[in-house]
Design a protein around this motif. Structure first.
Motif, PDB file in Angstrom:
ATOM      1  N   SER A   2      19.106 -63.512 -69.283  1.00  0.00           N
ATOM      2  CA  SER A   2      18.247 -64.707 -69.238  1.00  0.00           C
ATOM      3  C   SER A   2      18.000 -65.195 -67.818  1.00  0.00           C
ATOM      4  O   SER A   2      17.980 -66.403 -67.550  1.00  0.00           O
ATOM      5  CB  SER A   2      18.865 -65.837 -70.081  1.00  0.00           C
ATOM      6  N   SER A   3      17.848 -64.247 -66.877  1.00  0.00           N
ATOM      7  CA  SER A   3      17.616 -64.643 -65.493  1.00  0.00           C
ATOM      8  C   SER A   3      16.862 -63.544 -64.760  1.00  0.00           C
ATOM      9  O   SER A   3      16.631 -62.467 -65.300  1.00  0.00           O
ATOM     10  CB  SER A   3      18.949 -64.903 -64.782  1.00  0.00           C
ATOM     11  N   HIS A   4      16.498 -63.822 -63.526  1.00  0.00           N
ATOM     12  CA  HIS A   4      15.981 -62.795 -62.625  1.00  0.00           C
ATOM     13  C   HIS A   4      16.929 -62.614 -61.448  1.00  0.00           C
ATOM     14  O   HIS A   4      16.509 -62.270 -60.341  1.00  0.00           O
ATOM     15  CB  HIS A   4      14.564 -63.156 -62.159  1.00  0.00           C
ATOM     16  N   GLU A  53       9.839 -61.024 -55.293  1.00  0.00           N
ATOM     17  CA  GLU A  53       9.174 -61.833 -56.321  1.00  0.00           C
ATOM     18  C   GLU A  53       8.730 -63.195 -55.802  1.00  0.00           C
ATOM     19  O   GLU A  53       7.691 -63.717 -56.205  1.00  0.00           O
ATOM     20  CB  GLU A  53      10.109 -62.001 -57.524  1.00  0.00           C
ATOM     21  N   THR A  54       9.524 -63.787 -54.915  1.00  0.00           N
ATOM     22  CA  THR A  54       9.182 -65.118 -54.423  1.00  0.00           C
ATOM     23  C   THR A  54       7.916 -65.090 -53.572  1.00  0.00           C
ATOM     24  O   THR A  54       7.137 -66.046 -53.572  1.00  0.00           O
ATOM     25  CB  THR A  54      10.343 -65.711 -53.607  1.00  0.00           C
ATOM     26  N   LEU A  85       8.059 -51.303 -53.538  1.00  0.00           N
ATOM     27  CA  LEU A  85       8.875 -50.676 -54.589  1.00  0.00           C
ATOM     28  C   LEU A  85       9.521 -51.733 -55.481  1.00  0.00           C
ATOM     29  O   LEU A  85      10.234 -52.617 -55.013  1.00  0.00           O
ATOM     30  CB  LEU A  85       9.957 -49.790 -53.966  1.00  0.00           C
ATOM     31  N   LYS A  86       9.269 -51.628 -56.788  1.00  0.00           N
ATOM     32  CA  LYS A  86       9.822 -52.568 -57.757  1.00  0.00           C
ATOM     33  C   LYS A  86      11.014 -51.989 -58.530  1.00  0.00           C
ATOM     34  O   LYS A  86      12.040 -52.646 -58.690  1.00  0.00           O
ATOM     35  CB  LYS A  86       8.749 -52.962 -58.782  1.00  0.00           C
ATOM     36  N   GLY A 108       1.688 -56.980 -58.877  1.00  0.00           N
ATOM     37  CA  GLY A 108       1.994 -58.400 -59.003  1.00  0.00           C
ATOM     38  C   GLY A 108       3.182 -58.705 -59.893  1.00  0.00           C
ATOM     39  O   GLY A 108       3.890 -57.824 -60.376  1.00  0.00           O
ATOM     40  N   LYS A 109       3.406 -60.001 -60.115  1.00  0.00           N
ATOM     41  CA  LYS A 109       4.476 -60.446 -61.007  1.00  0.00           C
ATOM     42  C   LYS A 109       4.071 -60.130 -62.439  1.00  0.00           C
ATOM     43  O   LYS A 109       2.982 -60.469 -62.867  1.00  0.00           O
ATOM     44  CB  LYS A 109       4.716 -61.949 -60.850  1.00  0.00           C
ATOM     45  N   ASN A 110       4.942 -59.475 -63.155  1.00  0.00           N
ATOM     46  CA  ASN A 110       4.584 -59.010 -64.493  1.00  0.00           C
ATOM     47  C   ASN A 110       5.859 -58.872 -65.304  1.00  0.00           C
ATOM     48  O   ASN A 110       6.829 -58.262 -64.842  1.00  0.00           O
ATOM     49  CB  ASN A 110       3.861 -57.657 -64.400  1.00  0.00           C
ATOM     50  N   VAL A 111       5.868 -59.429 -66.507  1.00  0.00           N
ATOM     51  CA  VAL A 111       7.061 -59.301 -67.351  1.00  0.00           C
ATOM     52  C   VAL A 111       7.235 -57.866 -67.839  1.00  0.00           C
ATOM     53  O   VAL A 111       8.338 -57.450 -68.206  1.00  0.00           O
ATOM     54  CB  VAL A 111       7.001 -60.265 -68.563  1.00  0.00           C
ATOM     55  N   LEU A 112       6.145 -57.096 -67.856  1.00  0.00           N
ATOM     56  CA  LEU A 112       6.224 -55.697 -68.262  1.00  0.00           C
ATOM     57  C   LEU A 112       6.654 -54.842 -67.075  1.00  0.00           C
ATOM     58  O   LEU A 112       6.197 -55.049 -65.951  1.00  0.00           O
ATOM     59  CB  LEU A 112       4.869 -55.212 -68.796  1.00  0.00           C
TER      60      LEU A 112
END
Length: 461
Positions: free
Chosen positions: A157-159, A195-196, A202-203, A254-258
């Motif tokens: 439940s975090s990043h 992310e910030t 590279l992700k 970009g920021k993406n939950v997937l």
């Protein structure tokens, strides 16, 4: 005097005896008639619980002190136990884990109460000889932490990324590749995603190992099609990691939950790797879904085969077929296999896997099982055997209706979620008899369990 209340507050401590393990692997006890969930606590243990959350129907707590330990308690192998998911039962002996997974099925039956559930034959959980280093795929996020690169999983439940130099459920090869590539990325100064700032390249690193060949596929998931130092990186990987025969890149901007994006690029080596299950070969692309524990998957398919008791005259429907693993494994025992899946890429892979194995008595179609099965029935197809292996959400009501309409004599339900399984059984058992529920441990050290349910058509229907 003011009336006494039973109000429980965050931070409050009290002794508690643990009664059983819940479906998510947490210890369960009762305080002032309210259920208490405590991660890391085991049945028969006496703990001092410290409240972390109070909800209308439950209390969440943590172990402040362990007063009486369970004889089933063991020392976790991973230093990161308790910080990441996927190893939440490392503190429980393996025989204890197998007993718990059978109990999870019983808990679900007691909750949903399908007709006759108290008399169901629930067998002992099929486990692994070695319940470690079984995961053939690692999908680790890459970030910079305190000036150095880290690769691992987010805390629940975090990043917040937890670096994983070792992880006892992953194969040795997947971890070797992740850590070696991480060192290469850092030495070459390749920018990693922040992310910030929504910047960097590279992700994620994804590695899949073939148990059949010992070869591996590496995929870089990036924020851009650009991959700085690409050629130097590939050259170094090929020199230091000869097991990596396929290098791919997936672009997810970009920021993406997937985790995955739509664009996949071939960087070096082969575009696929080959895996084998029960003598059937499967060619895997970077994004193809494939079971994470081939050893237990082979056992699972053998259980399905034995439960269906197939004959050369049978016409088998493989619902939620994915890349065709179950149906292709059983095709040599039946007259015909028909499979369906909503993901077009999976159906193309199933057709391709049939072709490379020269399996010709199969037919695959894109679509939902609840839509295609009635269509096939309307067109005169009469299935004699059915296997369903749905996602955790279970069966769609329309599919249940189609099953009850077609009434195949042989029916096996493979489930990864005992709750939705037992919910679906409530509707199915008016027409079908539950002959056996066989739990199987696909993911040791976790709270997850598979179940293979053998159903037969009732004679008086």
């Amino acid at each position: 005097m003011p009336a006494q209340t039973n109000q429980v507050e965050v931070g409050q401590r009290f002794p508690l005896t643990i009664k059983r393990i819940g479906i998510n692997g947490e210890g369960i006890g009762y305080y002032k008639r309210k259920i208490v969930f405590i991660p890391g606590a085991l049945p028969e243990e006496v703990v001092v619980a410290e409240v972390t959350k109070v909800a209308p129907r439950f209390i969440a707590a943590k172990v402040h002190k362990l007063r009486q330990a369970s004889p089933q308690r063991v020392t976790p192998k991973d230093a990161t136990y308790g910080q990441v998911g996927g190893i939440e039962l490392e503190h429980l002996s393996y025989p204890g884990q197998l007993a718990f997974k059978k109990d999870v099925v019983i808990q679900a039956l007691e909750k949903f109460k399908p007709q006759g559930y108290a008399k169901y034959n629930i067998t002992d959980t099929v486990g692994m000889e070695n319940p470690w280093h079984y995961r053939n795929k690692a999908q680790f996020q890459v970030r910079e932490i305190d000036g150095h690169l880290a690769a691992g999983l987010y805390a629940p439940s975090s990043h917040t990324l937890i670096d994983l130099p070792a992880f006892a459920t992953q194969t040795d090869l997947t971890m070797k590749i992740i850590r070696t590539v991480l060192t290469l990325v850092e030495s070459l100064g390749i920018p990693v995603f922040d992310e910030t700032k929504n910047a960097g390249i590279l992700k994620t690193l994804v590695v899949r190992e073939s148990f059949a060949t010992g070869e591996a596929q590496l995929t870089f998931i990036t924020n851009s099609p650009k991959l700085p130092q690409k050629h130097a990186l590939i050259t170094a990987i090929q020199a230091e990691l000869p097991e990596v025969v396929s290098i791919m890149q997936n672009v997810n901007k970009g920021k993406n939950v997937l985790v995955w994006g739509d664009q996949t690029l071939h960087l070096a080596g082969q575009e696929t790797i080959m895996e084998t299950l029960n003598g059937v070969h499967f060619e895997l692309t970077a994004r193809a879904f494939f079971q994470l524990n081939p050893i237990q998957t082979a056992k699972l398919y053998n259980l399905v085969r034995d439960a269906l008791a197939l004959t050369p005259e049978d016409r088998l429907v493989d619902a939620y077929c994915g890349v065709g693993t179950i149906g292709l494994s059983l095709a040599n025992q039946v007259a015909e296999v028909r499979g369906m899946d909503t993901i077009a890429d999976s159906i193309e892979a199933a057709k391709h896997n049939a072709a490379i194995n020269n399996i010709q008595n199969v037919e695959y179609e894109v679509g939902a099982a609840e839509d295609l099965l009635p269509k096939w029935l309307d067109n005169g197809f009469v299935p004699t055997a059915l296997v369903v292996d749905p996602p955790r959400t279970g069966l769609d009501q329309k599919l249940i209706d189609a099953i009850l309409d077609s009434r195949p004599l042989k029916f096996v339900y493979v489930s990864c979620n005992p709750s939705t399984l037992t919910r679906d059984l409530k509707a199915l058992v008016h027409t079908y008899q539950v002959e056996k529920i066989q739990p199987l441990d696909m993911f040791p050290q976790t709270a997850r369990v598979e179940a293979v349910v053998t159903l037969t058509l009732k004679r008086d229907i």
